[in-house]
Scaffold this motif. Structure first.
Motif, PDB file in Angstrom:
ATOM      1  N   SER A  48       1.006  -0.938   0.109  1.00  0.00           N
ATOM      2  CA  SER A  48       0.036   0.055  -0.023  1.00  0.00           C
ATOM      3  C   SER A  48       0.842   1.288  -0.076  1.00  0.00           C
ATOM      4  O   SER A  48       0.669   2.241  -0.496  1.00  0.00           O
ATOM      5  CB  SER A  48      -0.920   0.021   1.328  1.00  0.00           C
ATOM      6  N   THR A  51       2.159   1.727  -3.514  1.00  0.00           N
ATOM      7  CA  THR A  51       1.466   1.989  -4.337  1.00  0.00           C
ATOM      8  C   THR A  51       0.696   3.449  -4.093  1.00  0.00           C
ATOM      9  O   THR A  51      -0.136   3.640  -4.731  1.00  0.00           O
ATOM     10  CB  THR A  51       0.411   1.028  -4.660  1.00  0.00           C
ATOM     11  N   ARG A  73       2.839   5.408 -11.273  1.00  0.00           N
ATOM     12  CA  ARG A  73       1.892   4.238 -11.024  1.00  0.00           C
ATOM     13  C   ARG A  73       1.063   4.085 -12.236  1.00  0.00           C
ATOM     14  O   ARG A  73       0.448   3.047 -12.337  1.00  0.00           O
ATOM     15  CB  ARG A  73       0.923   4.628  -9.820  1.00  0.00           C
ATOM     16  N   LYS A  74       1.189   4.793 -13.411  1.00  0.00           N
ATOM     17  CA  LYS A  74       0.362   4.660 -14.611  1.00  0.00           C
ATOM     18  C   LYS A  74       1.317   3.525 -15.276  1.00  0.00           C
ATOM     19  O   LYS A  74       0.662   2.611 -15.835  1.00  0.00           O
ATOM     20  CB  LYS A  74       0.344   5.542 -15.413  1.00  0.00           C
ATOM     21  N   SER A  78      -1.520  -2.502 -10.531  1.00  0.00           N
ATOM     22  CA  SER A  78      -1.624  -2.828  -8.985  1.00  0.00           C
ATOM     23  C   SER A  78      -2.798  -3.389  -8.767  1.00  0.00           C
ATOM     24  O   SER A  78      -3.903  -3.118  -9.497  1.00  0.00           O
ATOM     25  CB  SER A  78      -1.204  -1.725  -8.191  1.00  0.00           C
ATOM     26  N   ILE A  80      -4.439  -4.303  -5.042  1.00  0.00           N
ATOM     27  CA  ILE A  80      -4.088  -4.364  -3.508  1.00  0.00           C
ATOM     28  C   ILE A  80      -5.300  -4.986  -3.081  1.00  0.00           C
ATOM     29  O   ILE A  80      -6.538  -4.242  -3.054  1.00  0.00           O
ATOM     30  CB  ILE A  80      -3.649  -3.048  -3.146  1.00  0.00           C
ATOM     31  N   GLU A  81      -5.275  -6.017  -2.131  1.00  0.00           N
ATOM     32  CA  GLU A  81      -6.245  -6.611  -1.538  1.00  0.00           C
ATOM     33  C   GLU A  81      -7.376  -6.804  -2.613  1.00  0.00           C
ATOM     34  O   GLU A  81      -7.321  -7.089  -3.666  1.00  0.00           O
ATOM     35  CB  GLU A  81      -6.687  -5.727  -0.243  1.00  0.00           C
ATOM     36  N   GLY A 138      -9.942  -7.417 -11.308  1.00  0.00           N
ATOM     37  CA  GLY A 138      -8.651  -6.739 -10.730  1.00  0.00           C
ATOM     38  C   GLY A 138      -7.688  -6.840 -11.441  1.00  0.00           C
ATOM     39  O   GLY A 138      -6.678  -6.038 -11.457  1.00  0.00           O
ATOM     40  N   ALA A 141      -7.700  -5.127 -14.940  1.00  0.00           N
ATOM     41  CA  ALA A 141      -7.562  -3.645 -14.791  1.00  0.00           C
ATOM     42  C   ALA A 141      -5.902  -3.448 -14.594  1.00  0.00           C
ATOM     43  O   ALA A 141      -5.235  -2.566 -14.988  1.00  0.00           O
ATOM     44  CB  ALA A 141      -8.230  -3.253 -13.519  1.00  0.00           C
ATOM     45  N   ALA A 142      -5.185  -4.361 -13.808  1.00  0.00           N
ATOM     46  CA  ALA A 142      -3.769  -4.395 -13.614  1.00  0.00           C
ATOM     47  C   ALA A 142      -2.956  -4.484 -14.854  1.00  0.00           C
ATOM     48  O   ALA A 142      -1.881  -3.912 -15.046  1.00  0.00           O
ATOM     49  CB  ALA A 142      -3.294  -5.349 -12.517  1.00  0.00           C
TER      50      ALA A 142
ATOM     51  N   LYS B  90      -9.273   4.946  -3.384  1.00  0.00           N
ATOM     52  CA  LYS B  90      -7.994   4.000  -3.299  1.00  0.00           C
ATOM     53  C   LYS B  90      -7.814   3.516  -4.848  1.00  0.00           C
ATOM     54  O   LYS B  90      -6.519   3.667  -5.173  1.00  0.00           O
ATOM     55  CB  LYS B  90      -8.336   2.758  -2.298  1.00  0.00           C
ATOM     56  N   LEU B  93      -6.304   6.147  -6.944  1.00  0.00           N
ATOM     57  CA  LEU B  93      -4.824   6.393  -6.537  1.00  0.00           C
ATOM     58  C   LEU B  93      -4.200   5.520  -7.129  1.00  0.00           C
ATOM     59  O   LEU B  93      -2.744   5.708  -7.430  1.00  0.00           O
ATOM     60  CB  LEU B  93      -5.131   6.433  -5.060  1.00  0.00           C
ATOM     61  N   VAL B  94      -4.379   3.981  -6.945  1.00  0.00           N
ATOM     62  CA  VAL B  94      -3.567   2.932  -7.281  1.00  0.00           C
ATOM     63  C   VAL B  94      -3.185   2.906  -9.005  1.00  0.00           C
ATOM     64  O   VAL B  94      -2.046   2.569  -9.238  1.00  0.00           O
ATOM     65  CB  VAL B  94      -3.974   1.594  -6.854  1.00  0.00           C
ATOM     66  N   PHE B  95      -4.089   3.304  -9.702  1.00  0.00           N
ATOM     67  CA  PHE B  95      -3.803   3.296 -10.918  1.00  0.00           C
ATOM     68  C   PHE B  95      -3.220   4.588 -11.689  1.00  0.00           C
ATOM     69  O   PHE B  95      -3.243   4.747 -12.805  1.00  0.00           O
ATOM     70  CB  PHE B  95      -5.244   3.185 -11.772  1.00  0.00           C
ATOM     71  N   GLY B  96      -2.952   5.643 -10.645  1.00  0.00           N
ATOM     72  CA  GLY B  96      -2.159   6.761 -11.177  1.00  0.00           C
ATOM     73  C   GLY B  96      -2.674   8.148 -11.304  1.00  0.00           C
ATOM     74  O   GLY B  96      -2.219   8.875 -11.561  1.00  0.00           O
ATOM     75  N   LEU B  97      -3.866   8.223 -10.434  1.00  0.00           N
ATOM     76  CA  LEU B  97      -4.269   9.762 -10.041  1.00  0.00           C
ATOM     77  C   LEU B  97      -3.490  10.058  -8.868  1.00  0.00           C
ATOM     78  O   LEU B  97      -3.363   9.384  -8.025  1.00  0.00           O
ATOM     79  CB  LEU B  97      -5.818   9.877  -9.975  1.00  0.00           C
ATOM     80  N   ILE B 273      -7.770   3.199   2.726  1.00  0.00           N
ATOM     81  CA  ILE B 273      -7.755   1.620   2.819  1.00  0.00           C
ATOM     82  C   ILE B 273      -9.426   1.146   2.822  1.00  0.00           C
ATOM     83  O   ILE B 273      -9.960   1.748   3.682  1.00  0.00           O
ATOM     84  CB  ILE B 273      -7.056   0.920   3.955  1.00  0.00           C
TER      85      ILE B 273
END
Lengths: 297, 273
Positions: A48, A51, A73-74, A78, A80-81, A138, A141-142, B90, B93-97, B273
């Motif tokens: 977490s 990422t 991150r693009k 990822s 996550i959970e 998920g 998407a990753a 979340k 955010l994880v995908f890049g924003l 989270i």
């Protein structure tokens, strides 16, 4: 080898729980890095932080040799959970949002849906999917935009055996394509099957890390019995076939030397005029090795 | 920017509660158009249609529709808290924003909704004015249209405040209740308690509601009685009490700025989270 992720002295605590403590880890391009540890060992916290979902208390991490930012991150896929999407939107629209975030065209949506075997559900709402399908979405998407790095946190969690096998297949395929993988898991066999490297975490501390083959070396243990166990034990001890011989409940427990097979033991006994009437592989499971490693303070 | 707006568009236009609330807003406007003229016939002597003439229609309608802004703020609260409960902040955010992108997204929604509301009000007022005015000159028709600017500001301010509450509380029902409680209960009670002091005019909701002033109804009807078609601009005292207009606007800008600033701080610090 190019460095993908470098973690230095990372620490994070939640109120009075120390989630991770002074974690150091280097992951290079093309490695499939497993982060192994029991529940609550800090795997998800670590992922977490890298990422960008939560902030560390101390320490730093570097992606692709640069300080972390949203743009990086693009190029990291990822999960996550459990994956979270808009429950009222269909799969296509949910993935469109991810495409917009990553700044890529919608053309990739069909490909990843096919990879995740969800193409028939393209127009279904996310909320109508089963747990396994959500997990696969998920991963889909990753995979959008074909990122260099995949960060997967317990990707097979909650899946049925068939689903687990399917997800593993997809992940292994990506690793074979040369993608860097960071996989958190509490299932040892998963890490063993997928990863080239492993870091073992316990209570937020790094216990060990290195190539899977070195760290999780397998030892083969068999139990045998014949008419004269004492004699066989002495003969075996004198030979170079075994590492260790012990007596346990009237059976001889033998730890084989490397490249020695159980049939070699059988042949050896027979050549010494001892006929083995009981032979059972007790292959010390990796699981128990892992548990042992984690048990040590 | 365009990308963020497109993401919001996919999210919102397919979200039923959003569509329903926005339809309600629309229906409220439409009903107003139908009901006011209908009520009109019930009241002797004065005619409500007098209020629909240029340029009074601008003042009257901005005042009457001002409470509808609460509905817009509720929309913002709803769509923001949903991102918490769906854990989709979340995901984005994880995908890049970035966290700033997440805030910008919501601010863009606020801007779009503000313009939508203002446009709706503008068109409604224009339609009514064209129907009910005896005498039409461009100058008279455009008189008081600057109130639309204030309406835009009021809508933006309400929604920014809604955003702050949503980011602070995160839970949909609790945020809606808090906003309504502040708007309907806390603000009027504080105003009453502070009635003897000047500070009462500085209460955040008070400054926002005063952006769209109460029309001077008596003056409008007197003008009708006296049959003075041309009116004396000095009698149109739009903010009779309270802060001077410029200070009122300044206070609204200050409060809105603070709401956005604290929203930004919260967005940077939240754990998704």
């Amino acid at each position: 080898m190019k460095e993908i992720l470098s973690i230095r002295g990372l620490s994070k605590s939640y109120k009075n729980i120390q989630a991770i403590q002074n974690l150091n880890l280097n992951i290079s391009e093309g490695q499939a890095y497993g982060i192994l540890g029991p529940n609550g060992s800090g795997k998800t916290t670590t992922l977490s932080i890298v990422t960008g979902i939560i902030r560390q208390d101390e320490g730093s991490f570097i992606w692709f040799g640069e300080t972390p930012n949203a743009n990086q991150r693009k190029s990291i896929g990822s999960l996550i959970e459990t994956p979270h999407f808009y429950p009222y939107l269909n799969l296509e629209k949910n993935l469109k949002i991810i495409c917009d975030i990553k700044g890529i065209s919608y053309g990739d949506i069909n490909r990843v849906l096919e990879t995740a075997r969800l193409e028939e559900r393209e127009k279904s709402r996310f909320s109508t999917l089963s747990l396994g399908m959500k997990q696969r979405l998920g991963i889909a998407a990753a995979l959008l935009g074909d990122p260099r790095v995949l960060v997967l946190d317990e990707p097979t969690n909650g899946l049925d055996p068939e689903g687990i096998a399917e997800v593993r297949e997809v992940v292994i395929e990506q690793v074979e394509k040369g993608k860097t993988l960071i996989l958190a898991s509490h299932i040892l066999s998963e890490v063993e099957k997928i990863c080239t490297h492993v870091a073992i975490l316990k209570k937020g501390k790094l216990l060990a890390n290195g190539p899977v083959k070195e760290l999780l070396a397998e030892e083969e243990i068999i139990e045998i019995s014949c008419m004269n166990n004492e004699l066989l034990k002495q003969k075996l001890e004198a030979s170079n076939l075994v590492k260790e011989v012990e007596t346990e409940n009237g059976l001889i427990v033998v730890t084989l030397s490397e490249k020695v097979l159980p049939e070699d033991i059988n042949a050896f006994a027979f050549s010494n005029e001892l006929v083995i009437h009981h032979m059972l592989s007790r292959k010390q499971s990796l699981e128990s090795q892992f548990l042992e490693l984690v048990k040590e303070e | 920017m365009k990308r963020l707006l497109h993401i919001e568009q996919i999210k919102l236009l397919n979200y039923n509660p959003f569509r329903i609330t926005l339809s309600l807003y629309f229906i409220a406007f439409a009903l107003g158009l139908l009901i006011y003229p209908a009520v009109d016939k019930e009241i002797p002597v004065i005619s409500l249609s007098d209020l629909f003439r240029f340029p009074d229609v601008w003042v009257f309608l901005t005042w009457v529709t001002e409470p509808y802004n609460t509905l817009l703020a509720l929309i913002i609260i709803m769509i923001t808290t949903k991102e918490f409960s769906n854990h989709t902040f979340k995901t984005q955010l994880v995908f890049g924003l970035s966290r700033t992108d997440l805030l910008l997204q919501k601010l863009l929604s606020i801007v779009v909704l503000s313009f939508f509301a203002t446009l709706l009000l503008g068109l409604t007022s224009l339609t009514l004015g064209l129907i009910y005015s005896y005498k039409l000159t461009f100058k008279i028709a455009m008189e008081n249209t600057w109130l639309l600017g204030r309406y835009l500001m009021a809508a933006f301010s309400y929604m920014s405040f809604g955003l702050l509450i949503a980011l602070l509380i995160k839970n949909t029902a609790m945020s809606l209740l808090t906003f309504l409680a502040l708007r309907v209960f806390v603000d009027p009670v504080l105003f009453l308690i502070l009635r003897k002091y000047e500070v009462k005019w500085y209460l955040p909701f008070r400054t926002t509601t005063r952006l769209t002033p109460v029309p001077d109804l008596i003056e409008i009807f007197q003008r009708k009685m006296n049959n003075t078609e041309s009116f004396d601009e000095t009698t149109l005292d739009i903010i009779p009490k309270g802060l001077p207009a410029w200070l009122n606007i300044l206070m609204v800008l200050l409060y809105t700025g603070l709401a956005i600033f604290f929203s930004y701080r919260l967005m940077q610090r939240r754990r998704f989270i």
